[in-house]
Scaffold this motif. Structure first.
Motif, mmCIF file in Angstrom:
data_model
loop_
_atom_site.group_PDB
_atom_site.id
_atom_site.type_symbol
_atom_site.label_atom_id
_atom_site.label_comp_id
_atom_site.label_asym_id
_atom_site.label_seq_id
_atom_site.Cartn_x
_atom_site.Cartn_y
_atom_site.Cartn_z
ATOM 1 N N ILE A 69 0.841 -1.205 0.000
ATOM 2 C CA ILE A 69 0.000 0.000 0.000
ATOM 3 C C ILE A 69 0.867 1.241 0.000
ATOM 4 C CG2 ILE A 69 -1.686 1.327 1.325
ATOM 5 C CD1 ILE A 69 -2.955 -1.256 2.213
ATOM 6 N N ARG A 70 1.860 1.270 0.875
ATOM 7 C CA ARG A 70 2.739 2.437 0.950
ATOM 8 C C ARG A 70 3.526 2.611 -0.349
ATOM 9 N NH1 ARG A 70 0.300 4.465 4.127
ATOM 10 N NH2 ARG A 70 0.650 6.084 2.592
ATOM 11 N N PRO A 178 -5.178 -14.685 -0.233
ATOM 12 C CA PRO A 178 -6.192 -14.273 -1.203
ATOM 13 C C PRO A 178 -5.769 -13.077 -2.062
ATOM 14 C CG PRO A 178 -6.778 -13.522 0.994
ATOM 15 C CD PRO A 178 -5.576 -14.395 1.158
ATOM 16 N N ARG A 179 -6.323 -13.069 -3.291
ATOM 17 C CA ARG A 179 -6.192 -11.907 -4.178
ATOM 18 C C ARG A 179 -7.573 -11.587 -4.731
ATOM 19 N NH1 ARG A 179 -2.108 -12.857 -8.563
ATOM 20 N NH2 ARG A 179 -3.665 -14.330 -9.337
ATOM 21 N N PRO A 180 -8.125 -10.398 -4.429
ATOM 22 C CA PRO A 180 -7.542 -9.337 -3.610
ATOM 23 C C PRO A 180 -7.518 -9.718 -2.130
ATOM 24 C CG PRO A 180 -9.793 -8.779 -4.227
ATOM 25 C CD PRO A 180 -9.447 -10.024 -4.977
ATOM 26 N N GLY A 181 -6.528 -9.168 -1.431
ATOM 27 C CA GLY A 181 -6.404 -9.503 -0.024
ATOM 28 C C GLY A 181 -5.584 -8.480 0.734
ATOM 29 N N PHE A 182 -5.647 -8.578 2.030
ATOM 30 C CA PHE A 182 -4.932 -7.687 2.943
ATOM 31 C C PHE A 182 -3.430 -7.751 2.645
ATOM 32 C CE2 PHE A 182 -3.784 -6.990 7.681
ATOM 33 C CZ PHE A 182 -3.732 -5.618 7.512
ATOM 34 N N SER A 183 -2.830 -6.613 2.397
ATOM 35 C CA SER A 183 -1.438 -6.582 1.928
ATOM 36 C C SER A 183 -0.430 -7.023 2.981
ATOM 37 C CB SER A 183 -1.082 -5.172 1.449
ATOM 38 O OG SER A 183 -1.176 -4.244 2.520
ATOM 39 N N LEU A 184 -0.831 -7.037 4.256
ATOM 40 C CA LEU A 184 0.127 -7.379 5.307
ATOM 41 C C LEU A 184 0.613 -8.823 5.203
ATOM 42 C CD1 LEU A 184 1.486 -6.137 7.862
ATOM 43 C CD2 LEU A 184 -0.270 -7.294 9.196
ATOM 44 N N TYR A 185 -0.213 -9.713 4.648
ATOM 45 C CA TYR A 185 0.237 -11.102 4.495
ATOM 46 C C TYR A 185 1.527 -11.141 3.680
ATOM 47 C CZ TYR A 185 -4.839 -11.677 5.302
ATOM 48 O OH TYR A 185 -6.111 -11.590 5.777
ATOM 49 N N LYS A 186 1.547 -10.389 2.606
ATOM 50 C CA LYS A 186 2.723 -10.332 1.733
ATOM 51 C C LYS A 186 3.900 -9.699 2.471
ATOM 52 C CE LYS A 186 4.103 -8.324 -2.754
ATOM 53 N NZ LYS A 186 4.489 -9.535 -3.488
ATOM 54 N N THR A 187 3.632 -8.625 3.190
ATOM 55 C CA THR A 187 4.691 -7.939 3.937
ATOM 56 C C THR A 187 5.340 -8.874 4.956
ATOM 57 O OG1 THR A 187 3.559 -5.811 3.687
ATOM 58 C CG2 THR A 187 5.202 -5.985 5.436
ATOM 59 N N LEU A 188 4.522 -9.554 5.739
ATOM 60 C CA LEU A 188 5.041 -10.422 6.794
ATOM 61 C C LEU A 188 5.778 -11.624 6.227
ATOM 62 C CD1 LEU A 188 1.978 -10.408 9.239
ATOM 63 C CD2 LEU A 188 4.118 -9.136 9.495
ATOM 64 N N GLY A 189 5.212 -12.247 5.206
ATOM 65 C CA GLY A 189 5.827 -13.442 4.645
ATOM 66 C C GLY A 189 7.155 -13.156 3.967
ATOM 67 N N GLU A 190 7.161 -12.187 3.080
ATOM 68 C CA GLU A 190 8.377 -11.911 2.321
ATOM 69 C C GLU A 190 9.504 -11.400 3.199
ATOM 70 O OE1 GLU A 190 6.615 -11.084 -2.148
ATOM 71 O OE2 GLU A 190 7.272 -9.370 -0.943
ATOM 72 N N SER A 191 9.169 -10.758 4.314
ATOM 73 C CA SER A 191 10.219 -10.239 5.191
ATOM 74 C C SER A 191 11.063 -11.354 5.801
ATOM 75 C CB SER A 191 9.614 -9.381 6.305
ATOM 76 O OG SER A 191 8.920 -10.182 7.240
ATOM 77 N N ILE A 192 10.490 -12.562 5.899
ATOM 78 C CA ILE A 192 11.252 -13.688 6.467
ATOM 79 C C ILE A 192 11.582 -14.732 5.405
ATOM 80 C CG2 ILE A 192 10.388 -13.361 8.807
ATOM 81 C CD1 ILE A 192 8.393 -15.632 8.333
ATOM 82 N N GLY A 193 11.495 -14.346 4.137
ATOM 83 C CA GLY A 193 11.921 -15.230 3.062
ATOM 84 C C GLY A 193 10.899 -16.267 2.653
ATOM 85 N N VAL A 194 9.618 -16.009 2.966
ATOM 86 C CA VAL A 194 8.548 -16.932 2.589
ATOM 87 C C VAL A 194 7.899 -16.443 1.295
ATOM 88 C CG1 VAL A 194 6.282 -17.848 3.259
ATOM 89 C CG2 VAL A 194 8.112 -17.638 4.962
ATOM 90 N N PHE A 416 -10.806 10.456 -2.099
ATOM 91 C CA PHE A 416 -9.687 9.520 -2.178
ATOM 92 C C PHE A 416 -10.184 8.110 -1.904
ATOM 93 C CE2 PHE A 416 -5.261 8.286 -0.350
ATOM 94 C CZ PHE A 416 -5.004 7.566 -1.513
ATOM 95 N N CYS A 417 -10.171 7.284 -2.957
ATOM 96 C CA CYS A 417 -10.466 5.855 -2.840
ATOM 97 C C CYS A 417 -9.157 5.099 -3.028
ATOM 98 C CB CYS A 417 -11.470 5.418 -3.910
ATOM 99 S SG CYS A 417 -13.017 6.332 -3.880
ATOM 100 N N LEU A 418 -9.008 3.993 -2.358
ATOM 101 C CA LEU A 418 -7.744 3.259 -2.429
ATOM 102 C C LEU A 418 -7.719 2.394 -3.687
ATOM 103 C CD1 LEU A 418 -5.226 3.082 -0.616
ATOM 104 C CD2 LEU A 418 -6.162 0.961 0.320
ATOM 105 N N PRO A 419 -6.735 2.602 -4.573
ATOM 106 C CA PRO A 419 -6.650 1.749 -5.768
ATOM 107 C C PRO A 419 -6.406 0.301 -5.362
ATOM 108 C CG PRO A 419 -4.646 3.054 -5.522
ATOM 109 C CD PRO A 419 -5.626 3.570 -4.510
ATOM 110 N N ALA A 420 -7.127 -0.613 -6.004
ATOM 111 C CA ALA A 420 -7.041 -2.017 -5.593
ATOM 112 C C ALA A 420 -5.758 -2.691 -6.050
ATOM 113 C CB ALA A 420 -8.258 -2.796 -6.087
ATOM 114 N N SER A 421 -4.924 -1.994 -6.796
ATOM 115 C CA SER A 421 -3.575 -2.510 -7.045
ATOM 116 C C SER A 421 -2.840 -2.723 -5.735
ATOM 117 C CB SER A 421 -2.795 -1.551 -7.948
ATOM 118 O OG SER A 421 -3.305 -1.564 -9.262
ATOM 119 N N CYS A 422 -3.235 -1.993 -4.701
ATOM 120 C CA CYS A 422 -2.671 -2.188 -3.364
ATOM 121 C C CYS A 422 -2.959 -3.590 -2.836
ATOM 122 C CB CYS A 422 -3.241 -1.163 -2.391
ATOM 123 S SG CYS A 422 -2.799 0.553 -2.752
#
Length: 465
Positions: A69-70, A178-194, A416-422
């Motif tokens: 998102i950021r 899931p896609r679309p899904g909460f972006s934190l799953y990606k943040t948490l997983g990739e940070s530890i090499g998952v 301001f609506c959040l683009p779903a690319s996030c």
């Protein structure tokens, strides 16, 4: 002779001490070199001599940590129209506009914990026993009983998700999200090499999981399936039958489920929420929840993991692993933890009903308003606090994607609506439904005006006059 004997002993002692020091230095050097960047690395005898200036690198974990998102929003040119008051439909924080407040019973519960002076010290890393027992009692179901030992407190539901992903997946493994899904799953997983593998949700079926696609993603390295219900960003609520179908896939492949249920019981009239664990006696589930959304206090940062073990799959390692991971930060705020029993017991049912009545009114208002706008296709939500809207981007030739569309919507209409690319889902945008109703009405009018300005009918697109 006594002097000579003493001198000889002293010499031998110095020789032994010298060998010991040399051996210790070699061991220390070997030990330090073997942990450079997490792998064996042998240096010259004087590695410090090579450092001519200060260079302090960040860790691999830091380098691998990204918030999708950021990454998108921070690069958008958010410049509102100065003639129109900003309406932010983008922020998933129900407290922002001041129209949704926690009940006084919750405030009194926390104030009482402050006054007792008994909650100022450290709590057990997994949380106070009384608070864990209260959570277990509140969320226990006949088909999915819980005890205090099955509850691990965390710093918000995000902290609970972090514990679950960290305890189940190793670097090089993958989790299905899931896609679309909460972006934190990606943040948490990739940070530890998952590795993050996205399974599709189906908008034409109220965002149900594409189960065929889900199964195609499973391989020998899959560690877990993450299921978010009710959904952020979709506002969907899975039926009992669909949850059972998801569980069949997990059982077939012997995969545990991380159930993100932070929006548990936040459903519109006519819909029913089912905890995943209440529908299976076979699949082990880690359910994540918290006070944030249902109680309108995301800043209080109290969440939890509910351990629903099956066949003792979690007994040998996962339970202890969650305990170990909880000890990294020693749990969430002790004052709020201690207030949890009273919060659960004394919050009036009318508070929950009024909250969801407001969200449902705004959902219906938004859906009806946006449905009339050519080029946009809203998907009516069933719960949570969000709605997704599809953009027929070909009918808006001035924009190449959802990010361009939403950026220009801010510039022209201050909406301001959040683009779903996030959320890994281009050419949609997400709207939040917790605003005052009059702001929702105004936002819909502005979106309609914006689309009328930029929508191109078929003849115009073909170059006809």
């Amino acid at each position: 002779s006594h002097v000579k004997h003493a001198t000889a002993i002293s010499a031998r002692a110095r020789k032994v001490q010298g060998k010991f020091r040399t051996s210790a230095l070699v061991t220390m050097a070997s030990s330090s070199s073997s942990y450079v960047n997490g792998k064996a690395d042998h240096h010259d005898d004087h590695p410090q001599a090579k450092r001519t200036k200060w260079v302090v690198p960040s860790s691999r974990m830091a380098k691998n940590t990204h918030n999708p998102i950021r990454a998108i929003v921070d690069n958008m040119k958010i410049v509102p129209n100065p003639d129109k008051k900003m309406i932010a439909l983008s922020i998933g924080d129900p407290t922002v506009f001041g129209n949704m407040l926690p009940p006084p019973e919750m405030e009194e519960a926390v104030i009482e914990c402050v006054r007792t002076q008994k909650c100022n010290g450290y709590a057990p890393s997994i949380g106070y026993e009384s608070a864990r027992a209260a959570i277990a009692k509140y969320y226990t179901r006949p088909e999915a009983p819980l005890e205090a030992k099955d509850v691990i407190f965390a710093s918000g539901c995000s902290g609970a998700l972090d514990l679950c992903i960290s305890v189940l997946a190793n670097p090089g493994q993958n989790i299905l999200v899931p896609r679309p899904g909460f972006s934190l799953y990606k943040t948490l997983g990739e940070s530890i090499g998952v590795e993050i593998r996205h399974y599709n949700l189906l908008p034409e079926r109220c965002w149900e999981i594409d189960l065929d696609h889900l199964q195609l993603l499973v391989n020998e390295n899959t560690a877990a399936i993450v299921v978010n219900n009710p959904s952020n960003p979709c506002g969907s609520v899975f039926t009992k039958e669909h949850i059972q179908d998801i569980l069949k896939v997990a059982e077939k492949h012997r995969l545990p489920i991380v159930a993100d249920e932070i929006y548990a019981d936040m459903v519109f009239s006519g819909h029913t929420f089912h905890f995943m664990a209440s529908l299976t006696t076979e699949v082990p589930i880690l359910s994540c929840g918290g006070l944030a959304k249902r109680y309108i206090v995301p800043g209080w940062r109290v969440g939890w993991v509910l351990i629903h073990d099956r066949h003792e799959a979690f007994e040998a390692e996962v339970r202890n692993g969650l305990l170990r991971l909880s000890q990294r930060i020693l749990g969430p705020n002790t004052l709020i933890q201690a207030a949890v029993p009273r919060i659960l017991q004394e919050t009036p049912q009318a508070f929950y009903q009024d909250t969801m009545a407001l969200v449902q009114r705004n959902a219906e208002l938004s859906f009806n308003g946006v449905s009339k706008i050519p080029g946009l296709t809203p998907i009516m939500p069933c719960g949570a606090m969000y709605m997704m809207v599809g953009i027929d981007i070909d009918k808006f030739p001035a924009f190449s994607n959802d990010v361009d569309f939403t950026q220009q919507l801010v510039s022209e209409q201050s909406v301001f609506c959040l683009p779903a690319s996030c959320f890994q889902y281009p050419n949609f945008f997400r709207v939040v439904l917790t605003l005052p109703t009059e702001m929702v009405s105004e936002a819909c009018k502005r979106i309609e005006e914006f689309c009328a300005q930029h929508y191109m009918v078929e003849d115009s697109l073909n170059g006809a006059h």
